[in-house]
Structure formats: C-alpha cells, structure tokens
Enzyme design. Structure first.
Site, PDB file in Angstrom:
ATOM      1  N   VAL A  56       0.890  -1.057  -0.107  1.00  0.00           N
ATOM      2  CA  VAL A  56      -0.051  -0.108  -0.078  1.00  0.00           C
ATOM      3  C   VAL A  56       0.817   1.097   0.075  1.00  0.00           C
ATOM      4  O   VAL A  56       0.393   2.217  -0.415  1.00  0.00           O
ATOM      5  CB  VAL A  56      -1.170   0.126   1.206  1.00  0.00           C
ATOM      6  CG1 VAL A  56      -1.713  -1.037   1.095  1.00  0.00           C
ATOM      7  CG2 VAL A  56      -0.509   0.169   2.649  1.00  0.00           C
ATOM      8  N   ASN A  82      -7.504  -0.535   5.708  1.00  0.00           N
ATOM      9  CA  ASN A  82      -7.329  -1.392   6.706  1.00  0.00           C
ATOM     10  C   ASN A  82      -5.781  -1.466   7.184  1.00  0.00           C
ATOM     11  O   ASN A  82      -5.390  -1.714   8.212  1.00  0.00           O
ATOM     12  CB  ASN A  82      -8.210  -2.648   6.830  1.00  0.00           C
ATOM     13  CG  ASN A  82      -7.600  -3.562   8.124  1.00  0.00           C
ATOM     14  OD1 ASN A  82      -8.107  -3.471   9.167  1.00  0.00           O
ATOM     15  ND2 ASN A  82      -6.884  -4.407   7.633  1.00  0.00           N
ATOM     16  N   SER A 134      -8.119   4.671  14.967  1.00  0.00           N
ATOM     17  CA  SER A 134      -7.977   3.632  16.269  1.00  0.00           C
ATOM     18  C   SER A 134      -8.312   4.876  17.519  1.00  0.00           C
ATOM     19  O   SER A 134      -8.199   6.038  17.363  1.00  0.00           O
ATOM     20  CB  SER A 134      -6.329   3.409  16.481  1.00  0.00           C
ATOM     21  OG  SER A 134      -6.139   3.005  17.613  1.00  0.00           O
ATOM     22  N   TYR A 147       2.313   5.742  15.794  1.00  0.00           N
ATOM     23  CA  TYR A 147       0.954   5.017  15.397  1.00  0.00           C
ATOM     24  C   TYR A 147      -0.076   6.381  15.536  1.00  0.00           C
ATOM     25  O   TYR A 147      -1.249   6.232  14.862  1.00  0.00           O
ATOM     26  CB  TYR A 147       0.893   4.025  16.363  1.00  0.00           C
ATOM     27  CG  TYR A 147      -0.234   3.185  16.123  1.00  0.00           C
ATOM     28  CD1 TYR A 147      -0.255   2.227  14.993  1.00  0.00           C
ATOM     29  CD2 TYR A 147      -1.472   3.218  16.856  1.00  0.00           C
ATOM     30  CE1 TYR A 147      -1.545   1.365  14.431  1.00  0.00           C
ATOM     31  CE2 TYR A 147      -2.737   2.428  16.559  1.00  0.00           C
ATOM     32  CZ  TYR A 147      -2.550   1.399  15.732  1.00  0.00           C
ATOM     33  OH  TYR A 147      -3.590   0.702  15.322  1.00  0.00           O
ATOM     34  N   ALA A 149       0.145   9.471  15.549  1.00  0.00           N
ATOM     35  CA  ALA A 149      -0.154  10.348  14.589  1.00  0.00           C
ATOM     36  C   ALA A 149      -0.546   9.932  13.310  1.00  0.00           C
ATOM     37  O   ALA A 149      -1.469  10.623  12.582  1.00  0.00           O
ATOM     38  CB  ALA A 149       1.328  10.821  14.271  1.00  0.00           C
ATOM     39  N   SER A 150      -0.279   8.593  12.909  1.00  0.00           N
ATOM     40  CA  SER A 150      -0.916   7.886  11.637  1.00  0.00           C
ATOM     41  C   SER A 150      -2.499   7.933  11.819  1.00  0.00           C
ATOM     42  O   SER A 150      -3.057   8.373  10.600  1.00  0.00           O
ATOM     43  CB  SER A 150      -0.230   7.201  11.143  1.00  0.00           C
ATOM     44  OG  SER A 150      -0.709   5.927  12.217  1.00  0.00           O
ATOM     45  N   LYS A 151      -2.971   7.567  12.789  1.00  0.00           N
ATOM     46  CA  LYS A 151      -4.312   7.330  12.987  1.00  0.00           C
ATOM     47  C   LYS A 151      -5.315   8.632  13.024  1.00  0.00           C
ATOM     48  O   LYS A 151      -6.411   8.406  12.769  1.00  0.00           O
ATOM     49  CB  LYS A 151      -4.678   6.503  14.119  1.00  0.00           C
ATOM     50  CG  LYS A 151      -4.082   4.930  13.992  1.00  0.00           C
ATOM     51  CD  LYS A 151      -4.595   4.295  12.946  1.00  0.00           C
ATOM     52  CE  LYS A 151      -3.939   2.904  12.525  1.00  0.00           C
ATOM     53  NZ  LYS A 151      -4.555   2.106  11.527  1.00  0.00           N
ATOM     54  N   ILE A 180      -8.359  -5.009  20.048  1.00  0.00           N
ATOM     55  CA  ILE A 180      -8.945  -6.090  19.377  1.00  0.00           C
ATOM     56  C   ILE A 180      -7.860  -6.959  19.444  1.00  0.00           C
ATOM     57  O   ILE A 180      -6.839  -6.710  18.882  1.00  0.00           O
ATOM     58  CB  ILE A 180      -9.373  -5.642  18.029  1.00  0.00           C
ATOM     59  CG1 ILE A 180     -10.333  -4.309  18.113  1.00  0.00           C
ATOM     60  CG2 ILE A 180     -10.009  -6.747  17.149  1.00  0.00           C
ATOM     61  CD1 ILE A 180     -11.539  -4.031  18.476  1.00  0.00           C
TER      62      ILE A 180
HETATM   63  P1  NAP Z   1      -2.813  -7.166  11.526  1.00  0.00           P
HETATM   64  O1  NAP Z   1      -3.550  -8.651  11.905  1.00  0.00           O
HETATM   65  O2  NAP Z   1      -1.148  -7.267  11.826  1.00  0.00           O
HETATM   66  O3  NAP Z   1      -3.335  -6.862   9.852  1.00  0.00           O
HETATM   67  C1  NAP Z   1      -2.662  -6.015   9.200  1.00  0.00           C
HETATM   68  C2  NAP Z   1      -2.579  -6.226   7.810  1.00  0.00           C
HETATM   69  O4  NAP Z   1      -1.860  -5.203   6.929  1.00  0.00           O
HETATM   70  C3  NAP Z   1      -1.502  -7.564   7.651  1.00  0.00           C
HETATM   71  O5  NAP Z   1      -2.012  -8.689   6.979  1.00  0.00           O
HETATM   72  C4  NAP Z   1      -0.254  -6.989   7.147  1.00  0.00           C
HETATM   73  O6  NAP Z   1       0.515  -7.644   6.644  1.00  0.00           O
HETATM   74  C5  NAP Z   1      -0.957  -5.711   6.404  1.00  0.00           C
HETATM   75  N1  NAP Z   1       0.110  -4.949   5.870  1.00  0.00           N
HETATM   76  C6  NAP Z   1       1.019  -4.236   6.596  1.00  0.00           C
HETATM   77  N2  NAP Z   1       1.933  -3.518   5.710  1.00  0.00           N
HETATM   78  C7  NAP Z   1       1.199  -3.282   4.690  1.00  0.00           C
HETATM   79  C8  NAP Z   1       1.510  -2.844   3.441  1.00  0.00           C
HETATM   80  N3  NAP Z   1       2.605  -2.085   3.064  1.00  0.00           N
HETATM   81  N4  NAP Z   1       0.878  -3.261   2.363  1.00  0.00           N
HETATM   82  C9  NAP Z   1      -0.278  -4.106   2.342  1.00  0.00           C
HETATM   83  N5  NAP Z   1      -0.460  -4.643   3.569  1.00  0.00           N
HETATM   84  C10 NAP Z   1       0.210  -4.400   4.503  1.00  0.00           C
HETATM   85  O7  NAP Z   1      -3.479  -6.251  12.372  1.00  0.00           O
HETATM   86  P2  NAP Z   1      -4.869  -5.601  12.472  1.00  0.00           P
HETATM   87  O8  NAP Z   1      -4.971  -5.817  14.361  1.00  0.00           O
HETATM   88  O9  NAP Z   1      -5.841  -6.731  12.093  1.00  0.00           O
HETATM   89  O10 NAP Z   1      -5.138  -4.393  12.472  1.00  0.00           O
HETATM   90  C11 NAP Z   1      -5.776  -3.924  11.291  1.00  0.00           C
HETATM   91  C12 NAP Z   1      -6.084  -2.402  11.358  1.00  0.00           C
HETATM   92  O11 NAP Z   1      -6.894  -2.045  12.469  1.00  0.00           O
HETATM   93  C13 NAP Z   1      -4.688  -1.572  11.119  1.00  0.00           C
HETATM   94  O12 NAP Z   1      -4.717  -0.440  10.592  1.00  0.00           O
HETATM   95  C14 NAP Z   1      -4.674  -1.090  12.832  1.00  0.00           C
HETATM   96  O13 NAP Z   1      -3.691  -0.280  13.147  1.00  0.00           O
HETATM   97  C15 NAP Z   1      -6.156  -1.076  13.205  1.00  0.00           C
HETATM   98  N6  NAP Z   1      -6.214  -1.293  14.535  1.00  0.00           N
HETATM   99  C16 NAP Z   1      -6.149  -2.473  15.163  1.00  0.00           C
HETATM  100  C17 NAP Z   1      -6.474  -2.320  16.378  1.00  0.00           C
HETATM  101  C18 NAP Z   1      -6.353  -3.923  17.132  1.00  0.00           C
HETATM  102  O14 NAP Z   1      -6.317  -3.677  18.552  1.00  0.00           O
HETATM  103  N7  NAP Z   1      -5.848  -4.776  16.546  1.00  0.00           N
HETATM  104  C19 NAP Z   1      -6.942  -1.440  17.323  1.00  0.00           C
HETATM  105  C20 NAP Z   1      -7.125   0.000  16.440  1.00  0.00           C
HETATM  106  C21 NAP Z   1      -7.003   0.003  15.117  1.00  0.00           C
HETATM  107  P3  NAP Z   1       1.951  -8.483   7.274  1.00  0.00           P
HETATM  108  O15 NAP Z   1       1.423  -9.427   8.088  1.00  0.00           O
HETATM  109  O16 NAP Z   1       2.617  -8.804   5.964  1.00  0.00           O
HETATM  110  O17 NAP Z   1       2.390  -7.155   7.927  1.00  0.00           O
END
Ligand code: NAP
Length: 239
Positions: A56, A82, A134, A147, A149-151, A180
């Site tokens: 991305v 996402n 987030s 993180y 700042a990005s969000k 989560i």
């Molecule tokens: P996750 O399981 O790590 O999923 C994130 C996915 O994004 C992974 O498959 C990752 O691939 C992929 N990704 C990372 N860098 C990428 C790139 N340059 N190009 C394409 N894909 C890429 O995390 P998640 O917890 O489901 O989080 C999903 C979103 O929710 C994120 O934006 C996170 O910040 C947000 N969020 C999560 C939480 C939480 O508590 N889990 C809370 C608030 C917000 P790789 O495995 O190869 O890195």
C-alpha cells in the site's frame, strides 16, 4: 447480520490480517465480491474473493492495482483502508525508520488508494470509503507517537475527503477500534491488554468481527446519510 452487498465490489487492504480478514469474510457473507489486498496471501481464503498482492505504500503499484481491478471487475464500490503496522517506542527512542514506516503504511497507504479510486467514484456517483483509525488516534498513548499521529492523520483525511467527494454521493467515514485481539495486539505484553480490558465499560476486549460489522454498517444503505464520521468500536474504552 442482515446487510446486503449483492452486486457490490469491495476492496479491503490488509485483508489477510485479523480485522481485514474478518471484514473481507463479512462482506463476502453479505453477498459482495471481495478483493483482498495484502503483502501475503491469507492463511484461509475468503469465499467469492480474489487476492491481489500489493504494497500500500507504493503509489505507482497501488495505481496499477486499482486499474487492474477496475479493468477486470468493471468497478469498485467500497474501499476499506485497513492495512496497518505498529513500531512502538517512546518518542526519544523512536527511530526515523520507525516513524517513516508507520506513517507510510497507515496514512500514505490510505491516501494512495483513495487518490487512485476517487476518479472512478466521482464518475459513477457512488462510493463508500472506510478508513481504519484507532482510539489511539483520538487520545494518544505512551510509546505510540508514530501510530497515534498516523491514526489522527487518517481522521483528518477522512473528514476532508468526505467534504471533497460528498457531492458525488461518496460516503467517507472512519472506525476507531479499541484493543482488538489480532496478530497486531497479541504481541503486546499481557499487562497492556489487561489494562485495556479494565478501561472498557463492557469489560471485554473486542473481536475482529466487532469492527467488521461496524465497517459493513458504514458501507450500507442504513448509513447512507452518515459521512465524515468517526465511529469508535471500543467497548466504551474512551467513553
Ligand atoms: P494485522 O492482523 O497485523 O493486519 C494488518 C495487515 O496489514 C497484515 O496482513 C499486514 O501484512 C498488512 N500490511 C502491513 N503493511 C502492509 C503494506 N505495506 N501493504 C499491504 N499490506 C500491509 O492487524 P489488525 O489488528 O488486524 O489491524 C488492522 C487495522 O486495524 C490496522 O490499521 C490497525 O492499526 C487497526 N487497529 C487495530 C487495533 C487492534 O487492537 N488490533 C486497534 C485499533 C486499530 P503483514 O502481516 O505482512 O505485515
């Protein structure tokens, strides 16, 4: 849940990970055709989906990816930005690379997809965009300068693009999940997860499906008059 996305084409970035995979599965169950964008193929394929490998952060690669999807599938109706990473450290120990990588994936990645999808949304006078922010983009948190700042940046991006694309009947919203349980948070120390759980009013951490259903709602006809909004999905963690 009773959402109907028959005949809709949904693109989910980071669709191989926890929240992305749950969102892709939920759209698929609701009748959508789904394009899963990620660096690696999901462990379990989503029915009625196609995997497209893309980084991305790469503006040109994202442009080519969006053109390929539109040429193969005719259109895109729904975009869920996402994909996200974390590289945590207090600001005095955070490296330039930590900062750049997180901003590049979490914020520039969303810009890249919105920039390349917007012309199609404008032409077809329809589109739904959800950016996954987030609660830490709303409140900040120790060790998360990059993180947070990005969000927070994603929220500014959401509100601006909502104004820019509104007259083309494009809804642009964000979700702000609390903690989560996904691969991203499973690597955190148990103490942080316990504190997060204690902060919620519902007394539990969320599941990826909780965020997925909020995203489906924002992309549904039920939310057709909702735009520029940030929906927290946090069990009351920042309430
Ligand atoms: P996750 O399981 O790590 O999923 C994130 C996915 O994004 C992974 O498959 C990752 O691939 C992929 N990704 C990372 N860098 C990428 C790139 N340059 N190009 C394409 N894909 C890429 O995390 P998640 O917890 O489901 O989080 C999903 C979103 O929710 C994120 O934006 C996170 O910040 C947000 N969020 C999560 C939480 C939480 O508590 N889990 C809370 C608030 C917000 P790789 O495995 O190869 O890195």
């Amino acid at each position: 849940m009773a959402f109907d996305f028959k005949d809709k084409m949904a693109v989910i970035t980071g669709g191989s990970g926890g929240i992305g995979h749950a969102t892709a599965s939920a759209f698929s169950e609701a009748g959508a055709k789904v394009i899963v964008i990620d660096r690696q193929h999901p462990e379990v394929s989503v029915p009625n989906s196609r995997f497209v490998k893309a980084d991305v952060t790469d503006f040109e690669q994202v442009g080519a990816c969006v053109r390929e999807i539109v040429s193969t599938e005719q259109t895109i109706h729904i975009l869920v930005n996402n994909a996200g990473i974390s590289r945590d450290a207090p600001v005095w120990r955070m490296t330039e690379a930590d900062w750049d990588q997180v901003l590049s994936v979490n914020l520039k990645g969303a810009f890249n997809f919105i920039h390349h999808c917007a012309p199609y949304f404008r032409t077809q006078n329809f589109g739904k965009i959800v950016n996954v922010s987030s609660i830490n983009g709303l409140r900040g948190a120790f060790g998360l300068a990059n993180y947070s700042a990005s969000k927070a940046g994603l929220i500014g991006l959401t509100k601006t693009v909502a104004r820019e694309l509104g007259r083309h009947q494009v809804n642009v919203n964000a979700v702000a999940p609390g903690y989560i349980l996904t691969p991203l948070t499973r690597k955190l120390p148990q103490k942080i997860l316990d504190t997060a759980k204690a902060e919620t009013t519902l007394g539990r951490l969320g599941a990826p499906e909780d965020v997925a259903q909020a995203i489906l709602f924002l992309c549904s006809e039920a939310a057709r008059h909702v735009t520029g909004h940030v929906l927290t999905v946090d069990g009351g963690q920042v309430a």
